[in-house]
Enzyme design. Structure first.
Site, short mmCIF file in Angstrom:
data_model
loop_
_atom_site.label_atom_id
_atom_site.label_comp_id
_atom_site.label_asym_id
_atom_site.label_seq_id
_atom_site.Cartn_x
_atom_site.Cartn_y
_atom_site.Cartn_z
N ARG A 198 0.81 -1.22 0.00
CA ARG A 198 0.00 0.00 0.00
C ARG A 198 0.85 1.27 0.00
O ARG A 198 0.34 2.36 -0.25
CB ARG A 198 -0.95 -0.01 1.21
CG ARG A 198 -2.06 -1.04 1.08
CD ARG A 198 -2.76 -1.33 2.42
NE ARG A 198 -1.99 -2.28 3.24
CZ ARG A 198 -2.40 -2.75 4.42
NH1 ARG A 198 -3.55 -2.35 4.93
NH2 ARG A 198 -1.67 -3.62 5.09
N ASP A 253 5.79 -1.88 11.51
CA ASP A 253 5.17 -0.71 10.89
C ASP A 253 4.34 0.10 11.89
O ASP A 253 3.50 0.89 11.49
CB ASP A 253 4.33 -1.11 9.67
CG ASP A 253 3.14 -1.97 10.04
OD1 ASP A 253 3.07 -2.46 11.20
OD2 ASP A 253 2.27 -2.17 9.17
N ASN A 298 0.47 2.00 6.97
CA ASN A 298 0.34 1.13 5.80
C ASN A 298 0.47 1.89 4.49
O ASN A 298 0.77 1.33 3.46
CB ASN A 298 -1.00 0.40 5.82
CG ASN A 298 -1.11 -0.54 7.01
OD1 ASN A 298 -0.21 -1.32 7.27
ND2 ASN A 298 -2.19 -0.43 7.76
N ASN A 309 39.95 39.34 6.66
CA ASN A 309 38.74 39.77 5.99
C ASN A 309 38.77 39.30 4.53
O ASN A 309 39.69 39.63 3.79
CB ASN A 309 38.63 41.30 6.04
CG ASN A 309 37.33 41.77 5.42
OD1 ASN A 309 36.27 41.63 6.02
ND2 ASN A 309 37.42 42.29 4.21
N ASN A 333 40.06 25.88 -6.05
CA ASN A 333 40.65 24.73 -5.34
C ASN A 333 40.79 23.50 -6.23
O ASN A 333 41.47 22.56 -5.86
CB ASN A 333 39.81 24.38 -4.11
CG ASN A 333 38.36 24.07 -4.46
OD1 ASN A 333 37.82 24.62 -5.42
ND2 ASN A 333 37.75 23.19 -3.71
N ARG A 358 46.22 42.95 -11.30
CA ARG A 358 45.38 43.47 -12.40
C ARG A 358 46.18 44.47 -13.23
O ARG A 358 47.16 45.07 -12.76
CB ARG A 358 44.12 44.12 -11.85
CG ARG A 358 44.40 45.23 -10.90
CD ARG A 358 43.14 45.87 -10.34
NE ARG A 358 43.53 47.03 -9.58
CZ ARG A 358 43.32 47.18 -8.29
NH1 ARG A 358 42.71 46.24 -7.61
NH2 ARG A 358 43.71 48.28 -7.69
C1 UD1 Z 1 -2.08 -6.38 11.28
C2 UD1 Z 1 -3.03 -7.27 12.10
C3 UD1 Z 1 -4.24 -6.45 12.50
C4 UD1 Z 1 -3.80 -5.24 13.30
C5 UD1 Z 1 -2.77 -4.42 12.54
C6 UD1 Z 1 -2.20 -3.37 13.47
C7 UD1 Z 1 -2.76 -9.55 11.23
C8 UD1 Z 1 -3.36 -10.60 10.39
N1 UD1 Z 1 -3.43 -8.39 11.29
O1 UD1 Z 1 -2.76 -5.99 10.11
O2 UD1 Z 1 -5.14 -7.25 13.30
O3 UD1 Z 1 -4.96 -4.46 13.64
O4 UD1 Z 1 -1.69 -5.24 12.07
O5 UD1 Z 1 -1.35 -2.48 12.82
O6 UD1 Z 1 -1.74 -9.76 11.83
N2 UD1 Z 1 4.69 -8.99 7.99
C9 UD1 Z 1 5.68 -9.93 7.84
N3 UD1 Z 1 5.44 -11.03 7.06
C10 UD1 Z 1 4.25 -11.23 6.45
C11 UD1 Z 1 3.23 -10.26 6.61
C12 UD1 Z 1 3.48 -9.15 7.40
O7 UD1 Z 1 6.78 -9.81 8.38
O8 UD1 Z 1 4.11 -12.25 5.78
C13 UD1 Z 1 4.98 -7.79 8.81
C14 UD1 Z 1 4.89 -6.51 8.01
O9 UD1 Z 1 6.17 -6.16 7.50
C15 UD1 Z 1 4.37 -5.51 9.04
C16 UD1 Z 1 3.62 -6.36 10.06
O10 UD1 Z 1 4.00 -7.69 9.83
O11 UD1 Z 1 5.44 -4.84 9.68
C17 UD1 Z 1 2.10 -6.22 9.93
O12 UD1 Z 1 1.71 -6.61 8.61
P1 UD1 Z 1 0.59 -5.84 7.79
O13 UD1 Z 1 0.41 -6.53 6.51
O14 UD1 Z 1 0.84 -4.40 7.78
O15 UD1 Z 1 -0.71 -6.16 8.72
P2 UD1 Z 1 -2.03 -5.30 8.83
O16 UD1 Z 1 -2.89 -5.54 7.66
O17 UD1 Z 1 -1.72 -3.90 9.16
CA CA Z 2 0.14 -2.73 9.20
#
Ligand code: UD1
Ligand code: CA
Length: 499
Positions: free
Chosen positions: A35, A124, A256, A406, A415, A469
């Site tokens: 996103r 995040d 996000n 000055n 340079n 000059r």
């Molecule tokens: C997630 C939660 C949601 C919560 C929200 C809070 C789940 C299913 N949902 O949703 O309930 O309200 O966070 O901010 O957990 N990531 C990985 N590997 C993956 C997928 C994600 O490492 O396969 C990491 C992402 O880099 C990110 C974090 O997990 O830092 C959250 O993933 P994201 O896809 O942003 O989850 P949300 O849809 O925000």
């Molecule tokens: Ca998230």
């Protein structure tokens, strides 16, 4: 906190590290962040100059976890390199394919060592405060009954769209977390209307985590392995989690997309600016001032509108920085004045020095006490001695200027010979006339003088006058006979020129 603790903050950190021994933090940072629509992995996007993923790591370390495991995948090398800068001891777990948050935690399990509890954080979510995490880690020892095996941090959102909803029973225990899309798809209007959301921060017993993770399946709207399913399985196992609600939703809002990034930046900027104002810094129009996380500012500093301070910048007391000035990785000593619209990068400004308006101090610039750099002056790898001045329209590169010298308007150090850079050394109390070029390498001795308009190619001995000059010639009456007005007069019949 005892008096000894407040005097030595380390002792508190050491103690909490002991307290939470056996708690490992797992940071989820493998996702792409579709996103964001960016080539940069989402967790490396910056808020106030700090990458998102650094926030949960720093907060977890400050709260006293014994170890940090970061789950990486998308943009793995970049994310690892960035994490190492703030957490050299962090361990990395690789999630080969980004199949959901439960799958990410699964990748971290082999790295958990002998941890008894796991603090899971989203890479995040930049907000969680050390206080919130410390409260979470300490809660079990404060309860009288048996410690909960799962605590989920929640918040009440004005607009819960996109977040997992917290579904609790009559006794307040957590029965499930339902993702927004799944609630909508199933037509569960009560769940959709629920404003209590999952912040993506969990504290869970190691064995309950492994037990419930093994049951997670990807049968949902996004076909992903949801970590949030762990809440339902824990309840089904007779060990339902509890919710730790934070009072201010903004603290734990996730990022996000770019609009949430901007919102997060604006919130943290406000928090930080307020801290500075409370500590005695005047901000003229704080909404327009941006101060990075590693910046130090002493009391009685005044910052004008649109000032940006970033990197490891240090500003001492009594300094005034005018509107629109941008400072990065620089130090500004007591009572110096930076006038509007200057750019400083890796520069050192001495006490009571004056800079600008419209000056550009590039890396390696050092202005000693009371030195002065004026409008449209550019400096690089240049030292201006105590009280030395370059007030107008100059370029000083690879140059040392002695005290009280000055530098006249329009002076240029040549340079660069097209291949190499050479230094210019100007002694103390030297007077360089306007519109002068100094071809480096070159040395101007103490108390020498350079006549205006000179191109200096040879060293100038101390006390000498250098002038190159061509000597001036005056032709008497020439302009009266042949100057433009004389020619105009000749063209008009009346012989009267127009003025
Ligand atoms: C997630 C939660 C949601 C919560 C929200 C809070 C789940 C299913 N949902 O949703 O309930 O309200 O966070 O901010 O957990 N990531 C990985 N590997 C993956 C997928 C994600 O490492 O396969 C990491 C992402 O880099 C990110 C974090 O997990 O830092 C959250 O993933 P994201 O896809 O942003 O989850 P949300 O849809 O925000
Ligand atoms: Ca998230």
């Amino acid at each position: 906190m005892s008096h000894a603790d407040s005097a030595n903050p380390l002792s508190r950190a050491d103690r909490s590290r002991d307290e939470h021994h056996g708690t490992v933090a797992v940071i989820l940072a493998a996702g792409q962040g579709t996103r964001m629509r960016s080539a940069l992995p989402k967790v490396l996007h910056e808020v106030l100059g700090r990458p998102l993923v650094h926030f949960p790591i720093l907060a977890a370390m400050a709260a006293g976890v014994s170890r940090v495991v970061v789950v990486v995948g998308h943009g793995r090398d970049q994310v690892e390199a960035s994490v190492r800068k703030v957490a050299p001891g962090a361990v990395f777990a690789v999630q080969a394919e980004q199949r959901g948050t439960a799958n990410a935690v699964m990748a971290a399990v082999p790295e958990l060592g002998d941890a008894r509890r796991v603090l899971i954080l989203s890479g995040d979510v930049p907000g969680p405060s050390v206080e919130t995490l410390s409260a979470l880690l300490s809660a079990p020892s404060m309860t009288t009954g048996p410690a909960p095996s799962l605590t989920v941090v929640g918040f009440t959102a004005d607009d819960p769209t996109g977040y997992g909803r917290l579904v609790t029973g009559a006794d307040g225990h957590l029965l499930a977390i339902v993702e927004h899309k799944d609630a909508v798809r199933a037509g569960h209007n009560l769940v959709v209307a629920e404003r209590r959301c999952n912040a993506g921060i969990y504290l869970i017993d190691r064995e309950l985590l492994e037990l419930t993770l093994s049951r997670v399946a990807g049968d949902n709207a996004q076909g992903e392995f949801y970590l949030t399913d762990v809440a339902r399985f824990a309840a089904e196992a007779g060990r339902p989690g509890i919710v730790h609600l934070v009072s201010e939703a903004a603290e734990v809002e996730g990022v996000n997309d770019r609009s949430q990034l901007a919102k997060s930046e604006s919130r943290l900027r406000k928090v930080r600016n307020l801290e500075f104002m409370r500590s005695g810094v005047t901000l003229l129009d704080p909404e327009r001032i941006r101060i990075g996380f590693d910046v130090t500012i002493e009391a009685d500093v005044v910052l004008g509108p649109d000032v940006t301070l970033s990197g490891r910048t240090v500003v001492e007391s009594g300094v005034v920085i005018g509107q629109g000035t941008v400072v990065k990785d620089s130090s500004i000593a007591a009572n110096a004045e930076i006038l509007p619209y200057c750019v400083l990068d890796e520069a050192e400004v001495g006490a009571r020095a004056t800079v600008g308006p419209f000056a550009h101090l590039r890396p390696g610039t050092r202005l000693l006490e009371k030195a002065k750099v004026g409008n449209f002056v550019e400096t690089k790898k240049t030292t201006l001695g105590r009280g030395a001045k370059a007030n107008h329209l100059s370029y000083l590169g690879d140059c040392d200027v002695g005290e009280e010298s000055n530098i006249g308007a329009g002076t240029i150090t040549c340079n660069y010979d097209g291949l190499n850079k050479h230094r210019t050394r100007i002694g103390a109390r030297v007077f360089v006339g306007s519109n002068t070029e100094i071809v480096a390498p070159c040395h101007l001795g103490d108390e020498s003088v350079v006549g205006a308009g000179t191109t200096v190619t040879l060293d100038v001995p101390a006390g000498a006058l250098a002038i190159s000059r061509a000597p001036q010639v005056n032709l008497e009456g020439w302009a009266t006979r042949r100057g433009p007005f004389a020619r105009k007069r000749a063209r008009t019949p009346s012989g009267q020129g127009e003025h």
